[in-house]
Scaffold this motif. Structure first.
Motif, PDB file in Angstrom:
ATOM      1  N   ALA A 203     -38.673 -31.777  -3.645  1.00 47.21           N
ATOM      2  CA  ALA A 203     -39.176 -32.295  -2.370  1.00 47.21           C
ATOM      3  C   ALA A 203     -40.021 -31.239  -1.656  1.00 47.21           C
ATOM      4  O   ALA A 203     -41.031 -31.568  -1.016  1.00 47.21           O
ATOM      5  N   GLU A 204     -39.609 -29.961  -1.757  1.00 50.48           N
ATOM      6  CA  GLU A 204     -40.396 -28.895  -1.146  1.00 50.48           C
ATOM      7  C   GLU A 204     -41.778 -28.797  -1.789  1.00 50.48           C
ATOM      8  O   GLU A 204     -42.792 -28.614  -1.103  1.00 50.48           O
ATOM      9  N   GLY A 367     -38.287 -40.947   6.262  1.00 51.15           N
ATOM     10  CA  GLY A 367     -37.920 -40.075   5.149  1.00 51.15           C
ATOM     11  C   GLY A 367     -38.971 -38.999   4.960  1.00 51.15           C
ATOM     12  O   GLY A 367     -39.339 -38.270   5.884  1.00 51.15           O
ATOM     13  N   GLY A 368     -39.505 -38.900   3.769  1.00 52.02           N
ATOM     14  CA  GLY A 368     -40.522 -37.906   3.477  1.00 52.02           C
ATOM     15  C   GLY A 368     -41.927 -38.438   3.580  1.00 52.02           C
ATOM     16  O   GLY A 368     -42.874 -37.758   3.136  1.00 52.02           O
ATOM     17  N   MET A 369     -42.115 -39.626   4.160  1.00 50.89           N
ATOM     18  CA  MET A 369     -43.439 -40.236   4.260  1.00 50.89           C
ATOM     19  C   MET A 369     -43.778 -40.531   5.716  1.00 50.89           C
ATOM     20  O   MET A 369     -42.894 -40.802   6.535  1.00 50.89           O
ATOM     21  N   VAL A 370     -45.072 -40.489   6.016  1.00 47.31           N
ATOM     22  CA  VAL A 370     -45.591 -40.904   7.329  1.00 47.31           C
ATOM     23  C   VAL A 370     -46.235 -42.275   7.165  1.00 47.31           C
ATOM     24  O   VAL A 370     -47.075 -42.470   6.276  1.00 47.31           O
ATOM     25  N   HIS A 371     -45.822 -43.223   7.998  1.00 41.72           N
ATOM     26  CA  HIS A 371     -46.376 -44.569   7.985  1.00 41.72           C
ATOM     27  C   HIS A 371     -47.368 -44.693   9.147  1.00 41.72           C
ATOM     28  O   HIS A 371     -46.974 -44.687  10.318  1.00 41.72           O
ATOM     29  N   LEU A 372     -48.658 -44.787   8.820  1.00 46.36           N
ATOM     30  CA  LEU A 372     -49.708 -44.978   9.828  1.00 46.36           C
ATOM     31  C   LEU A 372     -50.141 -46.444   9.772  1.00 46.36           C
ATOM     32  O   LEU A 372     -50.603 -46.923   8.735  1.00 46.36           O
ATOM     33  N   VAL A 373     -49.979 -47.152  10.889  1.00 44.52           N
ATOM     34  CA  VAL A 373     -50.241 -48.589  10.934  1.00 44.52           C
ATOM     35  C   VAL A 373     -51.385 -48.859  11.907  1.00 44.52           C
ATOM     36  O   VAL A 373     -51.361 -48.408  13.055  1.00 44.52           O
ATOM     37  N   VAL A 374     -52.402 -49.608  11.437  1.00 44.02           N
ATOM     38  CA  VAL A 374     -53.545 -50.013  12.269  1.00 44.02           C
ATOM     39  C   VAL A 374     -53.562 -51.540  12.315  1.00 44.02           C
ATOM     40  O   VAL A 374     -53.708 -52.204  11.279  1.00 44.02           O
ATOM     41  N   GLY A 418     -50.877 -39.146  -3.220  1.00 40.23           N
ATOM     42  CA  GLY A 418     -49.540 -39.667  -3.514  1.00 40.23           C
ATOM     43  C   GLY A 418     -49.062 -40.729  -2.556  1.00 40.23           C
ATOM     44  O   GLY A 418     -47.854 -40.971  -2.456  1.00 40.23           O
ATOM     45  N   GLY A 419     -49.982 -41.367  -1.832  1.00 43.59           N
ATOM     46  CA  GLY A 419     -49.589 -42.413  -0.899  1.00 43.59           C
ATOM     47  C   GLY A 419     -50.073 -43.782  -1.348  1.00 43.59           C
ATOM     48  O   GLY A 419     -50.451 -43.985  -2.503  1.00 43.59           O
ATOM     49  N   GLU A 420     -50.083 -44.736  -0.436  1.00 43.28           N
ATOM     50  CA  GLU A 420     -50.531 -46.088  -0.756  1.00 43.28           C
ATOM     51  C   GLU A 420     -50.994 -46.780   0.509  1.00 43.28           C
ATOM     52  O   GLU A 420     -50.617 -46.414   1.630  1.00 43.28           O
ATOM     53  N   ARG A 436     -49.297 -45.145   3.806  1.00 39.69           N
ATOM     54  CA  ARG A 436     -48.132 -44.264   3.706  1.00 39.69           C
ATOM     55  C   ARG A 436     -48.555 -42.990   3.001  1.00 39.69           C
ATOM     56  O   ARG A 436     -49.037 -43.039   1.872  1.00 39.69           O
ATOM     57  N   LEU A 437     -48.347 -41.857   3.681  1.00 37.96           N
ATOM     58  CA  LEU A 437     -48.776 -40.562   3.171  1.00 37.96           C
ATOM     59  C   LEU A 437     -47.612 -39.579   3.202  1.00 37.96           C
ATOM     60  O   LEU A 437     -46.717 -39.693   4.060  1.00 37.96           O
ATOM     61  N   PRO A 438     -47.605 -38.580   2.307  1.00 38.34           N
ATOM     62  CA  PRO A 438     -46.529 -37.571   2.329  1.00 38.34           C
ATOM     63  C   PRO A 438     -46.512 -36.824   3.658  1.00 38.34           C
ATOM     64  O   PRO A 438     -47.553 -36.423   4.175  1.00 38.34           O
ATOM     65  N   ALA A 439     -45.317 -36.663   4.220  1.00 39.79           N
ATOM     66  CA  ALA A 439     -45.179 -35.949   5.496  1.00 39.79           C
ATOM     67  C   ALA A 439     -45.269 -34.449   5.253  1.00 39.79           C
ATOM     68  O   ALA A 439     -45.002 -33.949   4.163  1.00 39.79           O
ATOM     69  N   ARG A 440     -45.607 -33.734   6.307  1.00 42.27           N
ATOM     70  CA  ARG A 440     -45.694 -32.281   6.215  1.00 42.27           C
ATOM     71  C   ARG A 440     -45.239 -31.711   7.546  1.00 42.27           C
ATOM     72  O   ARG A 440     -45.688 -32.153   8.599  1.00 42.27           O
TER      73      ARG A 440
END
Length: 445
Positions: A203-204, A367-374, A418-420, A436-440
């Motif tokens: 995950a790191e 979780g480990g993803m960021v969900h950006l909704v438009v 690595g998102g969708e 959905r993109l990997p969070a950082r």
């Protein structure tokens, strides 16, 4: 793996441990019960043999029963309630009238051979109440013929101490089962700890906080860690090759585009398109120069979205489209800032062009993803047409501006990191575009 086993490794280990413990405890119970029965039976046999010795003292060498002598030892022959004895000589049989019925002798050595080896032999039978009895029998060889000496005891005297010991034995085995269960749970937890650590290490790497999985793994996991690191290196190499190809293409197009721009200076419309192509080329060249091998960048999305929203609202002009942004200030994605601007800009620009009066942009971490909704309040896209809308160059609405590349570019950029991108229906009836993109964690780089 067997279907009856749980899907988790811990569940399988605990299940197999429980089954193994139950089998072991069942075998231990059977063995301990058998040993206990044998010990009790041997004690009863010694008492029965003592009775047989007393009976033998009242038999003469010619097989005659010495009744006076028997009268002296008769009281000693009465060992307890339901205990019985019998002397069967050629001339007479002496003993209680209700002497138990003994089962037929099992096939074995002849009587003479058993007598020669000495000692009484065990027998089983039932008394007048049909209760089981345990007996011992000795055959004496006399000049007058064989004399059979038999002493019996109710089998209850053997079973009673076994039952008395069964409860403590069951409690002991239950306590042992509990200890084994706790031990198994601790072993499974400690045994799977390296797997949990490996998961955190992966995950790191995925979040960009580490470049590789640590090599100091247990012997069983060291090959897996090596394969994971090799996979990371191959992915980085593939990404580098893809970016290098894009850079080479951009370099190859840079000069021809500049020449084309000079030739179209007098055509404003064509000049704008050439300028747009030149901007795209420069963007990819800048991305290639700024990329550091093995380093994953991050972008805090709130200020980036705020700048895009302000710009697009000004460009909307008289249409007066409001863009509401609801995003936490510290929410960040593991993505290059320019790539994020291109992705989110395409999504918000598409929403503004099709909205009636309002666009809502929200972001959250799951979780480990960021969900950006438009979401917009426009006509939306029918479910059957959403797959086509993600294809490059496809325009479902030919009215207005646009070239049909916005959603396709957003989908490709999301996949690159690595998102969708998922299209759906907004609550207002318009289009809901969720990327959905990997969070950082951390600040933008």
């Amino acid at each position: 793996m067997r279907r009856w086993l749980p899907q988790s490794i811990a569940g399988r280990m605990l299940t197999l441990s429980a089954l193994t413990s139950l089998v072991a405890l069942a075998i231990a119970a059977a063995v301990i019960g058998g040993v206990l029965e044998r010990v009790v039976t041997q004690g009863i046999d010694r008492r029965l043999d003592a009775q047989i010795a007393l009976m033998a003292s009242s038999v003469d060498a010619n097989g005659t029963i010495d009744m006076p002598r028997l009268a002296v030892v008769r009281d000693a022959l009465s060992a307890g309630r339901d205990w019985s004895w019998q002397i069967s000589a050629p001339e007479r049989t002496v003993g209680p009238a209700d002497f138990p019925r003994l089962d037929p002798e099992l096939p074995g050595p002849p009587i003479d051979e058993r007598r020669r080896h000495g000692g009484a032999q065990p027998r089983e039978g039932r008394d007048a109440d049909d209760a089981p009895v345990h007996a011992r029998e000795l055959i004496l060889k006399t000049t007058g013929g064989d004399v059979r000496l038999t002493a019996s005891a109710p089998r209850e005297v053997i079973q009673r101490p076994i039952r008395a010991a069964a409860m403590p034995l069951m409690l002991l085995l239950a306590a042992l089962s509990a200890v084994l269960a706790v031990t198994a749970a601790v072993q499974v937890r400690l045994g799977l700890r390296p797997l949990r650590a490996l998961k955190s290490a992966v995950a790191e790497v995925r979040a960009g906080r580490a470049a590789a999985v640590p090599d100091d793994q247990p012997h069983e996991l060291a090959p897996l860690a090596g394969e994971l690191n090799a996979l990371v290196r191959e992915n980085d190499a593939a990404l580098a090759a893809a970016r290098a190809s894009a850079a080479n293409l951009a370099h190859a197009l840079k000069t021809p585009v500049a020449t084309l721009a000079l030739g179209l200076r007098d055509d404003p419309g064509a000049s704008r398109q050439v300028a747009r192509i030149d901007a795209v080329i420069r963007h990819h060249l800048s991305r290639t120069r700024d990329r550091v091998a093995g380093t994953r960048k991050s972008t805090v999305i709130a200020p980036a979205i705020a700048d895009l929203a302000a710009t697009l609202m000004r460009l909307a002009g008289e249409r007066k489209v409001a863009i509401d942004v609801v995003i936490a200030a510290d929410l960040a994605v593991a993505m290059d800032p320019a790539d994020f601007d291109e992705l989110s800009g395409n999504l918000i620009d598409n929403a503004v062009r099709h909205a009636v009066c309002r666009v809502v942009v929200t972001g959250m971490r799951v979780g480990g993803m960021v969900h950006l909704v438009v979401e917009d309040d426009g006509p939306g896209i029918p479910e059957a047409s959403r797959a086509r809308a993600l294809q490059a160059g496809v325009r479902l609405d030919e009215r207005g501006e646009g070239h049909g590349f916005g959603l396709a570019i957003a989908r490709e950029l999301a996949a690159l990191y690595g998102g969708e991108l998922i299209l759906g229906s907004a609550s207002s009836g318009g289009l809901r575009a969720e990327v959905r993109l990997p969070a950082r964690d951390g600040i933008a780089t």
